[in-house]
Design a protein around this motif. Structure first.
Motif, PDB file in Angstrom:
ATOM      1  N   LEU B  55       0.994  -1.254   0.062  1.00 54.86           N
ATOM      2  CA  LEU B  55      -0.056   0.067   0.012  1.00 54.86           C
ATOM      3  C   LEU B  55       1.008   1.093   0.015  1.00 54.86           C
ATOM      4  O   LEU B  55       1.728   1.425   0.933  1.00 54.86           O
ATOM      5  CB  LEU B  55      -0.767   0.085   1.169  1.00 54.86           C
ATOM      6  N   LEU B  56       0.678   2.168  -0.831  1.00 53.47           N
ATOM      7  CA  LEU B  56       1.423   3.526  -0.842  1.00 53.47           C
ATOM      8  C   LEU B  56       0.580   4.569  -0.284  1.00 53.47           C
ATOM      9  O   LEU B  56      -0.512   4.953  -0.647  1.00 53.47           O
ATOM     10  CB  LEU B  56       1.738   3.795  -2.146  1.00 53.47           C
ATOM     11  N   PHE B  57       0.775   5.135   0.744  1.00 48.45           N
ATOM     12  CA  PHE B  57      -0.011   6.009   1.301  1.00 48.45           C
ATOM     13  C   PHE B  57       0.815   7.261   1.201  1.00 48.45           C
ATOM     14  O   PHE B  57       2.145   7.738   1.407  1.00 48.45           O
ATOM     15  CB  PHE B  57       0.134   5.896   2.852  1.00 48.45           C
ATOM     16  N   THR B  58       0.219   8.300   0.532  1.00 45.85           N
ATOM     17  CA  THR B  58       0.706   9.987   0.211  1.00 45.85           C
ATOM     18  C   THR B  58      -0.087  10.684   1.193  1.00 45.85           C
ATOM     19  O   THR B  58      -1.254  10.759   1.209  1.00 45.85           O
ATOM     20  CB  THR B  58       0.857  10.115  -1.193  1.00 45.85           C
ATOM     21  N   VAL B  84       5.323   4.491   3.136  1.00 46.42           N
ATOM     22  CA  VAL B  84       4.831   5.858   3.440  1.00 46.42           C
ATOM     23  C   VAL B  84       5.643   6.827   2.555  1.00 46.42           C
ATOM     24  O   VAL B  84       6.850   7.142   2.789  1.00 46.42           O
ATOM     25  CB  VAL B  84       5.231   5.994   5.048  1.00 46.42           C
ATOM     26  N   ILE B  85       4.830   7.492   1.614  1.00 46.20           N
ATOM     27  CA  ILE B  85       5.488   8.201   0.686  1.00 46.20           C
ATOM     28  C   ILE B  85       5.516   9.739   1.033  1.00 46.20           C
ATOM     29  O   ILE B  85       4.474  10.227   1.029  1.00 46.20           O
ATOM     30  CB  ILE B  85       4.839   7.853  -0.603  1.00 46.20           C
ATOM     31  N   GLY B  86       6.731  10.390   1.017  1.00 50.92           N
ATOM     32  CA  GLY B  86       6.756  11.693   1.277  1.00 50.92           C
ATOM     33  C   GLY B  86       6.849  11.994   2.888  1.00 50.92           C
ATOM     34  O   GLY B  86       6.562  11.222   3.701  1.00 50.92           O
ATOM     35  N   ILE B 116       7.595   0.786   5.342  1.00 49.21           N
ATOM     36  CA  ILE B 116       8.870   1.425   4.970  1.00 49.21           C
ATOM     37  C   ILE B 116       8.516   3.176   4.703  1.00 49.21           C
ATOM     38  O   ILE B 116       7.513   3.455   3.922  1.00 49.21           O
ATOM     39  CB  ILE B 116       9.144   0.646   3.603  1.00 49.21           C
ATOM     40  N   TYR B 117       9.523   3.770   4.975  1.00 47.57           N
ATOM     41  CA  TYR B 117       9.406   5.171   4.717  1.00 47.57           C
ATOM     42  C   TYR B 117      10.356   5.548   3.583  1.00 47.57           C
ATOM     43  O   TYR B 117      11.555   5.233   3.471  1.00 47.57           O
ATOM     44  CB  TYR B 117       9.773   5.900   6.116  1.00 47.57           C
ATOM     45  N   VAL B 118       9.678   6.558   2.802  1.00 47.39           N
ATOM     46  CA  VAL B 118      10.204   6.968   1.434  1.00 47.39           C
ATOM     47  C   VAL B 118      10.037   8.471   1.841  1.00 47.39           C
ATOM     48  O   VAL B 118       9.210   8.998   1.621  1.00 47.39           O
ATOM     49  CB  VAL B 118       9.675   6.439   0.227  1.00 47.39           C
ATOM     50  N   ASN B 119      11.515   9.215   2.319  1.00 50.00           N
ATOM     51  CA  ASN B 119      11.239  10.627   2.408  1.00 50.00           C
ATOM     52  C   ASN B 119      11.678  11.567   1.068  1.00 50.00           C
ATOM     53  O   ASN B 119      12.086  11.075   0.171  1.00 50.00           O
ATOM     54  CB  ASN B 119      12.042  10.861   3.390  1.00 50.00           C
ATOM     55  N   GLY B 120      10.923  12.795   1.270  1.00 46.65           N
ATOM     56  CA  GLY B 120      11.295  13.679   0.193  1.00 46.65           C
ATOM     57  C   GLY B 120      10.067  14.740   0.096  1.00 46.65           C
ATOM     58  O   GLY B 120       8.971  14.242   0.499  1.00 46.65           O
ATOM     59  N   PRO B 122       8.598  16.770  -2.998  1.00 48.94           N
ATOM     60  CA  PRO B 122       7.876  15.611  -3.029  1.00 48.94           C
ATOM     61  C   PRO B 122       9.196  14.568  -3.514  1.00 48.94           C
ATOM     62  O   PRO B 122      10.325  14.670  -3.801  1.00 48.94           O
ATOM     63  CB  PRO B 122       7.288  15.743  -4.424  1.00 48.94           C
ATOM     64  N   VAL B 123       8.763  13.189  -3.259  1.00 47.50           N
ATOM     65  CA  VAL B 123       9.937  12.157  -3.257  1.00 47.50           C
ATOM     66  C   VAL B 123      10.137  12.116  -4.934  1.00 47.50           C
ATOM     67  O   VAL B 123       9.452  12.238  -5.640  1.00 47.50           O
ATOM     68  CB  VAL B 123       9.325  10.878  -2.845  1.00 47.50           C
ATOM     69  N   ARG B 124      11.573  11.574  -5.253  1.00 51.69           N
ATOM     70  CA  ARG B 124      11.820  11.592  -6.628  1.00 51.69           C
ATOM     71  C   ARG B 124      11.447  10.057  -6.892  1.00 51.69           C
ATOM     72  O   ARG B 124      11.301   9.145  -6.032  1.00 51.69           O
ATOM     73  CB  ARG B 124      13.389  11.663  -6.543  1.00 51.69           C
TER      74      ARG B 124
END
Lengths: 110, 147
Positions: B55-58, B84-86, B116-120, B122-124
């Motif tokens: 699941l991608l949560f923005t 966890v996107i952004g 899983i955290y993806v930071n940015g 916005p994220v690249r």
């Protein structure tokens, strides 16, 4: 005299059948997702995260609605037909006599 | 936790916007365009959480989407990973003091959720692809197959 009767009901055969079917059901059950956990919303239909409406709001399409599009498209054809089915034998006999009269007239001239 | 072999093939992803400004969503879309093309790795966006592994949560979770987020999380079959996107999704970002905010996603999901955290901001797209790779490694680890 000992004799084996084939094609006859036997309680042992029935018990054996129940055991075999039970074993097959168990095998199918084992193939299921072992991680499944019952939670509050798990069994609800996915409606973009919205709450699922109550069954009483007639959102469920029943088996009688299976041909809805078909009957809707041919409504002009079905409507007089449904109206003609009055359930009275007298009416049906009138239809028979009228149809026979038409057929006889047509055959007379052909 | 023993994972099924199906995780070797492809990760199917469902995207949920829980209150994002759309910047991260656009970057997710960019990652499936021909330039980055994550579908070549078998990563595919699907239309229902019932088919999803990830699941991608923005965005931060706002009060209006809290119930929906929880419902979608529960409707995704186990085993699953949440990405966890952004910055907003992980910390609520610049919206931290807004009246509409319920909180970052990790405060609302159950304890056992795999995050899983993806930071940015916005994220690249490269970062998203890296995050999916991390998700893959994490799931393999859960399966007990680290090699």
């Amino acid at each position: 005299m000992n004799q084996i009767i084939v094609n006859e009901w036997h309680p042992l055969v029935l018990i054996l059948l129940v055991l075999i079917v039970g074993f097959v059901v168990y095998l199918i059950y084992r193939m299921g997702n072992p991680f499944f956990k019952e939670t509050k919303y798990k069994r609800e239909p996915f409606l973009s995260g919205n709450t699922s409406p109550e069954k009483s709001q007639s959102v469920h399409i029943g088996g009688s609605n299976l041909y809805w599009g078909f009957t809707q498209a041919l409504k002009r054809y079905f409507k007089p037909l449904v109206g003609a089915h009055t359930g009275l034998v007298n009416d049906y006999l009138y239809w028979l006599i009228i149809t026979m009269a038409i057929v006889m007239v047509v055959l007379y001239f052909v | 936790m023993k994972l099924s072999k199906t995780f070797d093939k492809a990760l199917w992803v469902f995207h949920v916007n829980s209150g994002s400004c759309n910047a991260c969503d656009i970057e997710i879309v960019a990652s499936i365009t021909p330039r980055y093309d994550v579908e070549r790795f078998g990563i595919k966006l699907v239309g229902t959480p019932r088919h999803a592994d990830v699941l991608l949560f923005t965005g931060p979770v706002i009060k209006k989407t809290k119930e929906r987020v929880l419902r979608i999380y529960e409707q995704t079959p186990e085993p699953k990973v949440v990405m966890v996107i952004g910055n907003c999704a992980s910390t609520t970002g610049v919206y931290y003091d807004s009246y509409a905010i319920e909180g970052p996603i990790d405060t609302l999901l159950p304890e056992e959720a795999n995050l899983i955290y993806v930071n940015g901001c916005p994220v690249r797209p490269e970062n998203i692809i890296n995050g999916v790779k991390e998700a893959w490694l994490y799931l393999e680890k859960l399966r007990g197959d680290e090699g």
